[in-house]
Scaffold this active site. Structure first.
Site, PDB file in Angstrom:
ATOM      1  N   GLY A  10       0.909  -1.358  -0.066  1.00 42.54           N
ATOM      2  CA  GLY A  10       0.084   0.052   0.048  1.00 42.54           C
ATOM      3  C   GLY A  10       0.756   1.153  -0.089  1.00 42.54           C
ATOM      4  O   GLY A  10       0.288   2.390   0.612  1.00 42.54           O
ATOM      5  N   GLY A  13      -0.585   4.586  -1.311  1.00 42.17           N
ATOM      6  CA  GLY A  13      -1.649   4.928  -0.604  1.00 42.17           C
ATOM      7  C   GLY A  13      -1.612   6.303   0.289  1.00 42.17           C
ATOM      8  O   GLY A  13      -0.752   6.931   0.424  1.00 42.17           O
ATOM      9  N   ALA A  16       0.582   5.831   3.804  1.00 43.56           N
ATOM     10  CA  ALA A  16       1.801   5.850   3.673  1.00 43.56           C
ATOM     11  C   ALA A  16       2.456   7.446   3.259  1.00 43.56           C
ATOM     12  O   ALA A  16       3.339   7.496   3.815  1.00 43.56           O
ATOM     13  CB  ALA A  16       2.289   5.020   2.287  1.00 43.56           C
ATOM     14  N   ASP A  87      -0.089  -7.153  -7.281  1.00 47.95           N
ATOM     15  CA  ASP A  87      -1.125  -7.397  -6.727  1.00 47.95           C
ATOM     16  C   ASP A  87      -1.483  -8.356  -5.756  1.00 47.95           C
ATOM     17  O   ASP A  87      -1.059  -9.468  -6.001  1.00 47.95           O
ATOM     18  CB  ASP A  87      -2.016  -7.890  -8.264  1.00 47.95           C
ATOM     19  CG  ASP A  87      -3.697  -8.022  -7.998  1.00 47.95           C
ATOM     20  OD1 ASP A  87      -4.214  -7.934  -6.793  1.00 47.95           O
ATOM     21  OD2 ASP A  87      -4.522  -8.083  -8.830  1.00 47.95           O
ATOM     22  N   ASP A 179      -2.396   0.917  17.134  1.00 44.96           N
ATOM     23  CA  ASP A 179      -3.550   1.903  17.509  1.00 44.96           C
ATOM     24  C   ASP A 179      -2.901   3.029  17.578  1.00 44.96           C
ATOM     25  O   ASP A 179      -1.949   3.226  18.712  1.00 44.96           O
ATOM     26  CB  ASP A 179      -4.248   1.452  18.739  1.00 44.96           C
ATOM     27  CG  ASP A 179      -5.341   1.863  19.183  1.00 44.96           C
ATOM     28  OD1 ASP A 179      -5.331   3.382  19.157  1.00 44.96           O
ATOM     29  OD2 ASP A 179      -6.405   1.565  19.501  1.00 44.96           O
ATOM     30  N   HIS A 180      -3.101   3.992  17.059  1.00 45.53           N
ATOM     31  CA  HIS A 180      -2.270   5.278  17.023  1.00 45.53           C
ATOM     32  C   HIS A 180      -2.423   6.010  17.922  1.00 45.53           C
ATOM     33  O   HIS A 180      -1.554   6.770  18.308  1.00 45.53           O
ATOM     34  CB  HIS A 180      -2.003   5.983  15.713  1.00 45.53           C
ATOM     35  CG  HIS A 180      -3.493   6.731  15.504  1.00 45.53           C
ATOM     36  ND1 HIS A 180      -4.688   6.245  14.884  1.00 45.53           N
ATOM     37  CD2 HIS A 180      -3.629   8.007  15.568  1.00 45.53           C
ATOM     38  CE1 HIS A 180      -5.595   7.289  15.033  1.00 45.53           C
ATOM     39  NE2 HIS A 180      -4.878   8.301  15.313  1.00 45.53           N
ATOM     40  N   ASP A 237     -15.368   3.170  14.881  1.00 45.11           N
ATOM     41  CA  ASP A 237     -14.023   3.904  14.567  1.00 45.11           C
ATOM     42  C   ASP A 237     -13.525   4.407  15.805  1.00 45.11           C
ATOM     43  O   ASP A 237     -12.043   4.439  15.607  1.00 45.11           O
ATOM     44  CB  ASP A 237     -14.635   4.881  13.786  1.00 45.11           C
ATOM     45  CG  ASP A 237     -13.458   5.817  13.176  1.00 45.11           C
ATOM     46  OD1 ASP A 237     -12.711   5.326  12.537  1.00 45.11           O
ATOM     47  OD2 ASP A 237     -13.713   7.154  13.298  1.00 45.11           O
ATOM     48  N   HIS A 242      -9.579   2.897  20.323  1.00 42.98           N
ATOM     49  CA  HIS A 242      -8.998   4.159  20.847  1.00 42.98           C
ATOM     50  C   HIS A 242      -9.336   4.393  22.216  1.00 42.98           C
ATOM     51  O   HIS A 242      -8.730   4.556  23.224  1.00 42.98           O
ATOM     52  CB  HIS A 242      -8.935   5.283  20.014  1.00 42.98           C
ATOM     53  CG  HIS A 242      -8.616   5.155  18.408  1.00 42.98           C
ATOM     54  ND1 HIS A 242      -7.456   4.272  18.274  1.00 42.98           N
ATOM     55  CD2 HIS A 242      -9.141   5.593  17.345  1.00 42.98           C
ATOM     56  CE1 HIS A 242      -7.586   4.379  16.842  1.00 42.98           C
ATOM     57  NE2 HIS A 242      -8.469   5.011  16.307  1.00 42.98           N
ATOM     58  N   LYS A 347     -12.116  20.423  19.493  1.00 44.66           N
ATOM     59  CA  LYS A 347     -11.131  19.171  19.181  1.00 44.66           C
ATOM     60  C   LYS A 347     -10.105  19.001  20.286  1.00 44.66           C
ATOM     61  O   LYS A 347      -9.634  19.896  20.814  1.00 44.66           O
ATOM     62  CB  LYS A 347     -10.491  19.494  17.632  1.00 44.66           C
ATOM     63  CG  LYS A 347      -9.393  18.385  17.609  1.00 44.66           C
ATOM     64  CD  LYS A 347      -8.665  18.729  16.367  1.00 44.66           C
ATOM     65  CE  LYS A 347      -7.490  17.721  16.194  1.00 44.66           C
ATOM     66  NZ  LYS A 347      -7.853  16.297  16.091  1.00 44.66           N
TER      67      LYS A 347
END
Ligand code: NAD
Length: 485
Positions: A10, A13, A16, A87, A179-180, A237, A242, A347
Site C-alpha cells: 500500500g 496510498g 503511507a 497485486d 492503534d495510533h 471507529d 482508541h 477538538k
C-alpha cells in the site's frame, strides 16, 4: 538495532504518504533507523524506482514535520527506497517479490530480518499474510514481523476469524497491531504518571477517585470518508479501539516490572474485569447520537444524513457516550465515562480523573464550596497535565477557589505517534501495540452494543453540530451525581 528490510504494502496510498514516509524520514534524521536497511514499496500501479522515490520526496515535502533539504544526507535516505508493482491477490507475484527482497538483502549485506507493513484495505489482510507464508517470504533466517492497521474486524466474529487466519502465518509476538492512540506521547506517559509517582500511585484507586472521564471530540464531520464511516460509526471507529485502549492505560494496575508482557498482562486484566452489558442493558449505559445541522465557529453546517455519500435514512452513530464499570478490587464502584463524536464544539482528547471531595463539608459556607481535585491529562491537540487544587484567594477576602497547576512535558518537536510506534516495531518492542487478547476482549464488550444499535433498540439522539453531544449524555453522569468536565 538490527539491519532489516521494510516491506510496505500500500505504498502508493494515503496513509503511507501522510504518516509512514514522514515517520521513517524523521527517524532517519534522529539517527533512529538501523545501520543498513532496504525499503520496498508495493502498490497496484506501475512505477519505476525513480518515480517512487519522487513520490516519497513529494510526500515528505507536504507532510513531514521537518523540512526536506536537498543534500547528501537526504540522498542517503531516499536511495534505500525501491518499488515493485504487486497485486496482493495474486500468489505468483509474491515469488517475484521474494527474489527482489533477496537481491536487495545481498546488495546491502542485510540479514534476513523482514518487517511487513500492511497499509492496505482490511479485506486484504488475511490474503497477504497467507501469501507471505506460502511464497516463502516469511521463511527467514532472521526475524519477521507484521504491522497491521485498523480496523481489526468489524465485530467479534470477524475479528476472531481474521486473527485465526493471521496466526497461521505469524505468531502473536510477531504481530504489531497499530492503534495510533497508543503512540501519542501523553498516552504513553500515562504509565509513568501512574507508576513513577508514588504519590499518584497511592491514590490511583477507588478509595480516592470518584470517576474517570475520557473524551475524544472532533470538530470535523464525516468529511470524504462516508463509504467507510457510515458502516462503522463512532462505536467501531473510536470506541472499540482508541477509547478502550485509553481506558486500559488509565485503569491498569502497577505491573510487576515495566515490560511489554507485564504491561499488556495488566491491560488484559482490566478488560477481563470490565462488566459486560447484555443487549437489554445497553440502553441504560450507552448514549447513541447523530449530529444534526448546527454551527461550527460561526458557520452553518449540515446534518449528518445530508453529507455526501451518507444514506439519507442512516441511523449511524456519530457520537457515543458510555458508562463502564470495572469490577475488580481497585475500581469497584468507580464509573468510567467515555464520550466521542464528530461535529462537536471542540477538538480535544483528554482524560479527567475526578477525585473524591471528602472534606467539602468542612469548608462549605453559604457562598463558598470547594471543587474536587482534578487531574487532567491533555492528549491532543496540546500535550500536558494539569492538576486542579483549592487555594485561598487573598484578593477576595481569602475565599477558596480552584487553581490549576499545569505542566507540558515537551513543548516543541514532539515526535508523531507513527514515529514512536515505528521505532518500537523496528526494535521489536510491542508494549504500545494492541495484543490480540485486548482486541478480542474489546470486541466482546462492544458486541452487544453493536447489536442493540443495529436492532435500533435504543434511541438515536440527535445533537446540534457544534455542541458537546446529546443532552442524554449529560444525564448519564447526573444519574451518579457528576457532570462532564
Ligand atoms: P488507500 O486507499 O489510500 O491506499 C490503498 C493502497 O493499497 C494503495 O497503495 C493501493 O495501490 C493498494 N492496493 C489496493 N488494492 C490493491 C491490490 N489488489 N494489490 C496491491 N495493492 C493494492 O488506503 P489508506 O488510506 O492508505 O489506508 C490503508 C490502511 O490504513 C487501511 O487499512 C486503513 O483502514 C488504514 N488506516 C488509514 C488511515 C488514513 O488516515 N488514511 C488511518 C487509519 C487507518
Amino acid at each position: 538495532m538490527e539491519s532489516m528490510s521494510f516491506v510496505l504494502f500500500g505504498a502508493t496510498g494515503d496513509l503511507a504518504k501522510r504518516k509512514i514516509f514522514p515517520a521513517l524520514y524523521n527517524l532517519f534524521l534522529d539517527e533512529k533507523m538501523p545501520e543498513a536497511y532496504s525499503i520496498i514499496g508495493l502498490g497496484r500501479s506501475s512505477l519505476s524506482h525513480d518515480e517512487f522515490q519522487t513520490h516519497v520526496e513529494e510526500s515528505l515535502k507536504t507532510f513531514s514535520r521537518r523540512t526536506v533539504a536537498n543534500n547528501a544526507e537526504f540522498g542517503e535516505f531516499i536511495k534505500a527506497f525501491r518499488y515493485q508493482q504487486l497485486d496482493v491477490t495474486k500468489p505468483e507475484a509474491y515469488k517475484n517479490l521474494l527474489t527482489f527482497i533477496k537481491q536487495r538483502e545481498k546488495e546491502l549485506n542485510l540479514p534476513e530480518n523482514r518487517l511487513f507493513y500492511l497499509s492496505v484495505a482490511p479485506e486484504f489482510f488475511d490474503d497477504i499474510a497467507l501469501n507471505i507464508k506460502e511464497s516463502g517470504l516469511g521463511t527467514t533466517k532472521g526475524w519477521k514481523r507484521l504491522i497491521i492497521e485498523k480496523p481489526f474486524g468489524h465485530d467479534l466474529e470477524s475479528a476472531r476469524d481474521l486473527n485465526t487466519k493471521l496466526s497461521r502465518a505469524f505468531k502473536e509476538d510477531e504481530i504489531y497491531r497499530i492503534d495510533h492512540y497508543l503512540g501519542k506521547p501523553m498516552v504513553q506517559n500515562l504509565e509513568t504518571l501512574e507508576f513513577a509517582n508514588p504519590v499518584l500511585q497511592a491514590i490511583w484507586n477507588k478509595e480516592y477517585i470518584a470517576n474517570v472521564q475520557i473524551t475524544a471530540s472532533e470538530i470535523v464531520g464525516v468529511e470524504d470518508r462516508a463509504g467507510y464511516y457510515d458502516q462503522a460509526g463512532a462505536i467501531r471507529d473510536m470506541v472499540q479501539n482508541h477509547m478502550l485502549q485509553m481506558l486500559m492505560m488509565t485503569a491498569m494496575h502497577l505491573p510487576k516490572k515495566i515490560s511489554a508482557d507485564d504491561i499488556r498482562d495488566e491491560k488484559r486484566k482490566v478488560m477481563e474485569s470490565l462488566r459486560l452489558l447484555s443487549k437489554e442493558e445497553v440502553g441504560a449505559h450507552i448514549i447513541r447520537g447523530q449530529y444534526d445541522a448546527g454551527e461550527i465557529k460561526g458557520e452553518p453546517v449540515v446534518k449528518y444524513t445530508v453529507e455526501p455519500g451518507v444514506d439519507a435514512f442512516s441511523t449511524n452513530d456519530t457520537f457515543v457516550a458510555a458508562r463502564l464499570w470495572i469490577d475488580n478490587d481497585f475500581w469497584k464502584g468507580v464509573p468510567f465515562y467515555i464520550r466521542t463524536g464528530k461535529r462537536m464544539k471542540e477538538k480535544s482528547t483528554r482524560i479527567v480523573i475526578e477525585f473524591k471531595n471528602t472534606l467539602k463539608d468542612l469548608y462549605q459556607t453559604e457562598d463558598q464550596k470547594t471543587a474536587p481535585n482534578l487531574l487532567v491529562v491533555h492528549i491532543s491537540p496540546n500535550e500536558g497535565v494539569s492538576f486542579q487544587l483549592n487555594s485561598k484567594n487573598p484578593l477576595k477576602n481569602g475565599m477558596i477557589e480552584p487553581v490549576t497547576a499545569d505542566f507540558s512535558p515537551v513543548t516543541k518537536e514532539v515526535p508523531e505517534a507513527y514515529e514512536i510506534l515505528l521505532f518500537d516495531a523496528l526494535q521489536g518492542d510491542s508494549t504500545f501495540f494492541a495484543h490480540w487478547d485486548e482486541v478480542e476482549l474489546s470486541w466482546k464488550w462492544v458486541q452487544p452494543v453493536l447489536e442493540a444499535f443495529e436492532e435500533n433498540s435504543i434511541p438515536l439522539q440527535t445533537y446540534p453540530a457544534g455542541s458537546m453531544g446529546p443532552e442524554a449524555s449529560d444525564k448519564l453522569l447526573e444519574e451518579n451525581g457528576f457532570h462532564w468536565w
